[in-house]
Design a protein around this motif. Structure first.
Motif, short mmCIF file in Angstrom:
data_model
loop_
_atom_site.label_atom_id
_atom_site.label_comp_id
_atom_site.label_asym_id
_atom_site.label_seq_id
_atom_site.Cartn_x
_atom_site.Cartn_y
_atom_site.Cartn_z
N ALA A 120 0.81 -1.22 0.00
CA ALA A 120 0.00 0.00 0.00
C ALA A 120 0.84 1.27 0.00
CB ALA A 120 -0.94 -0.01 1.20
N HIS A 121 2.04 1.22 0.60
CA HIS A 121 2.91 2.40 0.66
C HIS A 121 4.11 2.28 -0.27
CE1 HIS A 121 0.49 3.75 4.03
NE2 HIS A 121 0.68 2.58 4.62
N ASN A 122 4.09 1.31 -1.16
CA ASN A 122 5.17 1.11 -2.11
C ASN A 122 5.20 2.25 -3.13
OD1 ASN A 122 6.58 0.12 -4.53
ND2 ASN A 122 6.56 -1.87 -3.55
N PRO A 123 6.38 2.83 -3.41
CA PRO A 123 6.44 3.94 -4.39
C PRO A 123 5.91 3.57 -5.77
CG PRO A 123 8.49 3.79 -3.14
CD PRO A 123 7.68 2.58 -2.77
N LEU A 124 5.94 2.28 -6.14
CA LEU A 124 5.39 1.87 -7.43
C LEU A 124 3.86 1.91 -7.41
CD1 LEU A 124 7.71 -1.16 -8.31
CD2 LEU A 124 7.97 1.26 -8.93
N VAL A 125 3.30 1.94 -6.21
CA VAL A 125 1.84 2.01 -6.04
C VAL A 125 1.40 3.46 -5.84
CG1 VAL A 125 -0.11 1.30 -4.59
CG2 VAL A 125 1.74 -0.33 -5.11
N THR A 126 2.12 4.17 -4.99
CA THR A 126 1.74 5.54 -4.66
C THR A 126 2.27 6.56 -5.66
OG1 THR A 126 3.69 5.80 -3.24
CG2 THR A 126 1.67 4.98 -2.21
N GLY A 127 3.26 6.18 -6.48
CA GLY A 127 3.87 7.12 -7.41
C GLY A 127 3.22 7.12 -8.78
N ASP A 128 3.97 7.60 -9.76
CA ASP A 128 3.44 7.79 -11.11
C ASP A 128 3.02 6.48 -11.78
OD1 ASP A 128 3.87 10.48 -10.84
OD2 ASP A 128 5.80 10.47 -11.90
N LEU A 129 3.69 5.39 -11.47
CA LEU A 129 3.35 4.11 -12.12
C LEU A 129 1.97 3.62 -11.69
CD1 LEU A 129 4.31 2.01 -14.08
CD2 LEU A 129 5.53 0.85 -12.22
N HIS A 130 1.60 3.89 -10.45
CA HIS A 130 0.22 3.68 -9.99
C HIS A 130 -0.22 2.21 -10.17
CE1 HIS A 130 -3.53 5.46 -8.61
NE2 HIS A 130 -4.20 4.84 -9.56
N ILE A 131 0.62 1.29 -9.71
CA ILE A 131 0.26 -0.13 -9.81
C ILE A 131 -0.89 -0.44 -8.85
CG2 ILE A 131 1.03 -2.49 -9.30
CD1 ILE A 131 3.79 -1.74 -10.27
N ARG A 132 -1.87 -1.15 -9.36
CA ARG A 132 -2.95 -1.66 -8.52
C ARG A 132 -3.01 -3.19 -8.56
NH1 ARG A 132 -2.46 2.41 -6.72
NH2 ARG A 132 -3.91 4.08 -6.24
N PHE A 133 -2.92 -3.73 -9.76
CA PHE A 133 -3.01 -5.18 -9.93
C PHE A 133 -1.65 -5.74 -10.36
CE2 PHE A 133 -3.34 -8.59 -13.11
CZ PHE A 133 -3.86 -9.61 -12.33
N TYR A 134 -1.33 -6.92 -9.83
CA TYR A 134 -0.09 -7.61 -10.21
C TYR A 134 -0.34 -9.11 -10.18
CZ TYR A 134 4.53 -9.75 -9.75
OH TYR A 134 5.63 -10.54 -9.93
N ALA A 135 0.17 -9.81 -11.19
CA ALA A 135 0.18 -11.28 -11.19
C ALA A 135 1.50 -11.72 -11.81
CB ALA A 135 -0.99 -11.86 -11.97
N GLY A 136 2.23 -12.59 -11.11
CA GLY A 136 3.53 -13.04 -11.60
C GLY A 136 3.65 -14.54 -11.58
N ALA A 137 4.04 -15.11 -12.74
CA ALA A 137 4.32 -16.55 -12.84
C ALA A 137 5.82 -16.74 -12.68
CB ALA A 137 3.86 -17.08 -14.19
N PRO A 138 6.28 -17.42 -11.62
CA PRO A 138 7.72 -17.57 -11.41
C PRO A 138 8.40 -18.31 -12.55
CG PRO A 138 6.49 -18.12 -9.41
CD PRO A 138 5.49 -17.98 -10.52
N LEU A 139 9.63 -17.89 -12.84
CA LEU A 139 10.45 -18.51 -13.88
C LEU A 139 11.44 -19.45 -13.19
CD1 LEU A 139 11.16 -15.32 -16.01
CD2 LEU A 139 9.38 -17.04 -16.39
N ALA A 140 11.19 -20.76 -13.29
CA ALA A 140 12.01 -21.75 -12.60
C ALA A 140 13.07 -22.30 -13.54
CB ALA A 140 11.14 -22.90 -12.08
N ALA A 141 14.33 -22.21 -13.11
CA ALA A 141 15.45 -22.74 -13.89
C ALA A 141 15.46 -24.26 -13.83
CB ALA A 141 16.77 -22.19 -13.36
N ARG A 142 16.36 -24.88 -14.60
CA ARG A 142 16.47 -26.34 -14.62
C ARG A 142 16.68 -26.91 -13.22
NH1 ARG A 142 20.38 -26.39 -19.59
NH2 ARG A 142 18.97 -26.85 -21.30
N ASP A 143 17.47 -26.19 -12.41
CA ASP A 143 17.78 -26.71 -11.07
C ASP A 143 16.72 -26.34 -10.04
OD1 ASP A 143 18.21 -24.02 -10.70
OD2 ASP A 143 20.38 -24.19 -10.38
N GLY A 144 15.64 -25.71 -10.48
CA GLY A 144 14.54 -25.39 -9.58
C GLY A 144 14.58 -24.00 -8.98
N HIS A 145 15.69 -23.28 -9.11
CA HIS A 145 15.77 -21.94 -8.55
C HIS A 145 14.87 -20.98 -9.34
CE1 HIS A 145 19.82 -23.41 -6.99
NE2 HIS A 145 19.14 -23.07 -5.91
N LEU A 146 14.22 -20.08 -8.61
CA LEU A 146 13.31 -19.12 -9.23
C LEU A 146 14.08 -17.84 -9.56
CD1 LEU A 146 10.17 -19.64 -6.96
CD2 LEU A 146 10.82 -20.83 -9.07
N LEU A 147 14.20 -17.55 -10.85
CA LEU A 147 15.04 -16.45 -11.32
C LEU A 147 14.31 -15.11 -11.31
CD1 LEU A 147 16.60 -18.21 -14.44
CD2 LEU A 147 17.35 -18.31 -12.05
#
Length: 245
Positions: A120-147
């Motif tokens: 709620a107080h993130n500059p990406l939310v309160t600033g010019d970018l004005h993010i409200r919605f976000y959905a992220g699908a993690p990118l998993a490498a061959r060894d399982g680490h999320l990049l």
């Protein structure tokens, strides 16, 4: 140990503890290994590539949002390999929604950032970018680490249908398959260059060349499987891909 040395040690311990406590974002337990894997792809700070730009545009179209990103989480920043609908190339990691997304293997969704105390107080939310919605699908490498993530963003509260979520995951698998193909091709080029530089009278290939070629064939199979909507897993001993019914 004299008094001055003891004092210096005590101060150092306090500073270390404070720095650990002061990190303003979650960090995976395997962070050092995750960062090594990320850097092994040699993709940070590279130029835009059409194949990735097409995937971010596709993700935005699927989800009906104005912004889509391929975000990679580095030590203290998130850097965008591809961005659709956004001009900036990176942000501080402390502000990144994606740094929360890599804490779990499943999709990370924030329907309305203003109603989420983490953002709620993130500059990406309160600033010019004005993010409200976000959905992220993690990118998993061959060894399982999320990049990082393939993520979609909107300036107003938003939800995704189950079909859109599944489609976003599929596009995310295409992103990581292209990461691996990109890395394997570079390793193949390096191996061929080493062969040309060190080839003896017998013309023997470097010992790891066959393995690289096999990995390239595997990545090609991965891409085909994603395009056809199939899923697969690896045999634990041979690492050979087998389809999941």
């Amino acid at each position: 140990m004299d008094v001055l040395a003891k004092l210096r040690l005590a101060v150092a311990l306090v500073v270390d503890k404070f720095e650990i406590m002061a990190v303003p974002y979650p960090v995976p337990a395997n962070e050092a290994e995750r960062l090594r894997t990320l850097r092994s792809y040699k993709i940070l700070d590279t130029k835009p590539e059409e194949r990735f730009d097409e995937l971010t545009r596709l993700a935005a179209l699927i989800c009906g949002v104005p912004i889509s990103l391929i975000s990679l989480i580095d030590t203290d920043r998130q850097w965008f390999k591809s961005r659709f609908g956004l001009d900036i190339e990176e942000t501080p990691r402390a502000q990144a929604f994606c740094t929360h997304a890599i804490m779990q293997p499943e999709m990370f969704v924030v329907p309305d950032a203003m109603k989420d105390e983490r953002f709620a107080h993130n500059p990406l939310v309160t600033g010019d970018l004005h993010i409200r919605f976000y959905a992220g699908a993690p990118l998993a490498a061959r060894d399982g680490h999320l990049l990082g993530t393939l993520c979609v963003i909107d300036h107003k509260p938003h939800t995704l249908t189950e079909a859109q979520k599944e489609a976003l995951k599929i596009v995310g698998r295409l992103v990581i398959a292209n990461f691996e193909l990109r890395r394997d091709l570079q390793e193949l080029r390096d191996a061929l260059a080493a062969r040309d530089a060190a080839e003896g009278p017998s013309g023997a290939l470097p010992s790891n060349l066959d393995e690289i070629i096999s990995r390239l064939q595997g990545v090609a199979s991965d891409l085909q499987a994603v395009r056809e909507g199939r899923r697969y897993e690896r045999e634990p001993t041979t690492r050979r891909r087998i389809p999941i019914e």
